[in-house]
Design a protein around this motif. Structure first.
Motif, PDB file in Angstrom:
ATOM      1  N   UNK A 251       0.803  -1.221   0.000  1.00 37.63           N
ATOM      2  CA  UNK A 251       0.000   0.000   0.000  1.00 37.63           C
ATOM      3  C   UNK A 251       0.840   1.278   0.000  1.00 37.63           C
ATOM      4  N   UNK A 252       1.838   1.367   0.877  1.00 31.53           N
ATOM      5  CA  UNK A 252       2.601   2.607   0.994  1.00 31.53           C
ATOM      6  C   UNK A 252       3.387   2.959  -0.264  1.00 31.53           C
ATOM      7  N   UNK A 253       4.168   2.037  -0.845  1.00 28.91           N
ATOM      8  CA  UNK A 253       4.859   2.381  -2.092  1.00 28.91           C
ATOM      9  C   UNK A 253       3.897   2.744  -3.220  1.00 28.91           C
ATOM     10  N   UNK A 254       2.745   2.075  -3.275  1.00 31.02           N
ATOM     11  CA  UNK A 254       1.762   2.400  -4.311  1.00 31.02           C
ATOM     12  C   UNK A 254       1.273   3.836  -4.146  1.00 31.02           C
ATOM     13  N   UNK A 255       1.029   4.245  -2.900  1.00 33.28           N
ATOM     14  CA  UNK A 255       0.575   5.619  -2.669  1.00 33.28           C
ATOM     15  C   UNK A 255       1.693   6.624  -2.951  1.00 33.28           C
ATOM     16  N   UNK A 256       2.913   6.274  -2.598  1.00 36.96           N
ATOM     17  CA  UNK A 256       4.042   7.163  -2.877  1.00 36.96           C
ATOM     18  C   UNK A 256       4.201   7.380  -4.378  1.00 36.96           C
ATOM     19  N   UNK A 257       4.143   6.295  -5.142  1.00 33.23           N
ATOM     20  CA  UNK A 257       4.309   6.415  -6.590  1.00 33.23           C
ATOM     21  C   UNK A 257       3.184   7.238  -7.192  1.00 33.23           C
ATOM     22  N   UNK A 258       1.986   7.034  -6.714  1.00 31.83           N
ATOM     23  CA  UNK A 258       0.848   7.840  -7.194  1.00 31.83           C
ATOM     24  C   UNK A 258       1.103   9.324  -6.976  1.00 31.83           C
ATOM     25  N   UNK A 259       1.608   9.703  -5.816  1.00 29.95           N
ATOM     26  CA  UNK A 259       1.890  11.114  -5.534  1.00 29.95           C
ATOM     27  C   UNK A 259       3.013  11.649  -6.420  1.00 29.95           C
ATOM     28  N   UNK A 260       4.051  10.852  -6.626  1.00 31.31           N
ATOM     29  CA  UNK A 260       5.133  11.285  -7.507  1.00 31.31           C
ATOM     30  C   UNK A 260       4.616  11.496  -8.931  1.00 31.31           C
ATOM     31  N   UNK A 261       3.802  10.586  -9.420  1.00 34.04           N
ATOM     32  CA  UNK A 261       3.224  10.728 -10.753  1.00 34.04           C
ATOM     33  C   UNK A 261       2.427  12.034 -10.877  1.00 34.04           C
ATOM     34  N   UNK A 262       1.544  12.263  -9.908  1.00 28.83           N
ATOM     35  CA  UNK A 262       0.559  13.335 -10.026  1.00 28.83           C
ATOM     36  C   UNK A 262       1.089  14.720  -9.661  1.00 28.83           C
ATOM     37  N   UNK A 263       1.990  14.782  -8.694  1.00 27.90           N
ATOM     38  CA  UNK A 263       2.290  16.084  -8.100  1.00 27.90           C
ATOM     39  C   UNK A 263       3.758  16.473  -8.091  1.00 27.90           C
ATOM     40  N   UNK A 264       4.595  15.771  -8.828  1.00 24.91           N
ATOM     41  CA  UNK A 264       6.000  16.147  -8.803  1.00 24.91           C
ATOM     42  C   UNK A 264       6.563  16.318 -10.209  1.00 24.91           C
ATOM     43  N   UNK A 265       7.542  17.203 -10.311  1.00 25.67           N
ATOM     44  CA  UNK A 265       8.360  17.380 -11.506  1.00 25.67           C
ATOM     45  C   UNK A 265       9.633  18.089 -11.053  1.00 25.67           C
ATOM     46  N   UNK A 266      10.508  18.417 -11.979  1.00 27.43           N
ATOM     47  CA  UNK A 266      11.791  19.014 -11.589  1.00 27.43           C
ATOM     48  C   UNK A 266      11.589  20.313 -10.811  1.00 27.43           C
ATOM     49  N   UNK A 327      10.635  12.262 -13.106  1.00 27.21           N
ATOM     50  CA  UNK A 327      11.174  13.047 -14.220  1.00 27.21           C
ATOM     51  C   UNK A 327      10.350  12.955 -15.508  1.00 27.21           C
ATOM     52  N   UNK A 328       9.305  12.150 -15.512  1.00 24.81           N
ATOM     53  CA  UNK A 328       8.365  12.046 -16.640  1.00 24.81           C
ATOM     54  C   UNK A 328       9.034  11.631 -17.948  1.00 24.81           C
ATOM     55  N   UNK A 329      10.128  10.851 -17.859  1.00 28.17           N
ATOM     56  CA  UNK A 329      10.728  10.289 -19.068  1.00 28.17           C
ATOM     57  C   UNK A 329       9.807   9.257 -19.706  1.00 28.17           C
ATOM     58  N   UNK A 330       8.949   8.668 -18.896  1.00 23.50           N
ATOM     59  CA  UNK A 330       7.943   7.733 -19.400  1.00 23.50           C
ATOM     60  C   UNK A 330       6.554   8.242 -19.016  1.00 23.50           C
ATOM     61  N   UNK A 331       5.572   8.108 -19.909  1.00 27.58           N
ATOM     62  CA  UNK A 331       4.198   8.456 -19.530  1.00 27.58           C
ATOM     63  C   UNK A 331       3.684   7.470 -18.484  1.00 27.58           C
TER      64      UNK A 331
END
Length: 346
Positions: A251-266, A327-331
């Motif tokens: 659960x925790x890594x899945x939620x972390x990855x979701x946040x990185x996808x949605x709310x982070x960039x350089x 870093x959004x190198x992959x969609x």
């Protein structure tokens, strides 16, 4: 030695150990954490003069939090279990009845089993408690609240339908003409209309460019996306997929990855405080930088295990803060039930 034979001090020591076990994704860690908090709460409650009496509310909050958020992962950190979820949610509302999301989830689980009378009770309670003061973490979001009303309406309609069918089977010597058009009434049509909405809005699919609702078949089509990192939270396991290769996430890594996808960039990296609610109830303590770094490293390892040969979550030091970003190198694609509970809010 069984937990009931341990002292409060020994249980508190075990609490520290179980935090490490949870962070390391050890199977059974969620069950042991809940068991420790139950015994701590019971022992401290039994002695109001205890030097630990001041911590009783804190222990209760930790217990309820773990029951609601992690109760579905009691057997293994990688697989959800409806039976464990139902038991844990019932336990949670015994300790704190002002939990709208717990009542909603119990209603949904009862609805799945066609226990409409019980489901109706839970949905009514969820709606009633939603308007009361309480911890916002346990409130329903707008989508959940809307669907709660639809499920509630359907429960009433199914109960009415069952009552009419039972009445017909009784073969009573009374005039049933007034009920003869029941199946073509607007209320009966509403059951089908509500079901169509719930089916076509059962899942949410999110990409960098937007989001849409869909059914299970729509999600299966999204799984065919190539050269795309797919976070699939729709099944009993949380899966990370890339070009048909897959790995399980707790659960925790899945939620972390979701946040990185949605709310982070350089330009907008995320620091440890974004994820503090995930890390062993850090509302009650500090979230060390090295713990954050370790969790990100493990997440990157999971991405590599899925077949990605480039680093996607990168470090960006900012003054005295440790931050990371996708870093959004992959969609990416995120798929989950539209009424999914997340620890980290959007």
């Amino acid at each position: 030695m069984q937990l009931r034979h341990k002292s409060i001090e020994e249980l508190l020591d075990l609490e520290q150990e179980i935090r490490v076990a949870k962070d390391e994704e050890q199977n059974g860690a969620n069950y042991r954490a809940i068991d420790i908090y139950k015994h701590l709460y019971k022992k401290i409650s039994a002695d109001k003069d205890s030097e630990y009496a001041f911590s009783l509310d804190s222990i209760k909050r930790k217990l309820v939090w773990n029951l609601v958020q992690y109760g579905t992962y009691l057997k293994t950190v990688y697989q959800k279990d409806d039976i464990a979820a139902e038991s844990s949610l019932k336990d949670a509302i015994k300790h704190d009845r002002y939990l709208p999301i717990a009542h909603y989830r119990l209603g949904f689980l009862s609805y799945k089993k066609q226990q409409y009378n019980l489901a109706l009770h839970y949905f009514q309670e969820a709606i009633r408690l939603q308007s009361m003061d309480g911890d916002d973490r346990y409130k329903m979001n707008d989508q959940q609240l809307y669907q709660c009303h639809l499920y509630l309406a359907n429960c009433g309609l199914f109960i009415a339908k069952e009552a009419k069918e039972s009445l017909e089977e009784l073969n009573l010597d009374v005039n049933l003409n007034e009920l003869s058009n029941y199946t073509t009434s607007p209320l009966y049509d509403l059951i089908n209309e509500n079901n169509r909405y719930l089916e076509t809005h059962a899942y949410k699919m999110i990409t960098k460019t937007g989001s849409r609702f869909g059914n299970k078949e729509d999600c299966e089509e999204m799984l065919e996306c190539k050269s795309t990192l797919i976070l699939d939270l729709t099944g009993r396991r949380n899966m990370l997929l890339f070009n048909s290769k897959e790995v399980s996430l707790s659960k925790n890594p899945a939620e972390m990855l979701r946040m990185f996808f949605l709310y982070s960039n350089y330009r907008e990296p995320l620091d440890k405080y974004t994820f503090s609610d995930l890390i062993s109830n850090t509302e009650f303590g500090e979230y060390p930088n090295n713990t954050y770094t370790t969790n990100v490293r493990r997440l990157n390892e999971k991405i590599t295990e899925a077949g990605v040969d480039v680093r996607l979550i990168e470090n960006k030091p900012i003054e005295d803060r440790t931050t990371y970003y996708y870093n959004h190198l992959l969609p990416f694609v995120i798929m989950h039930r539209s009424d999914e509970m997340f620890i980290l809010s959007e």
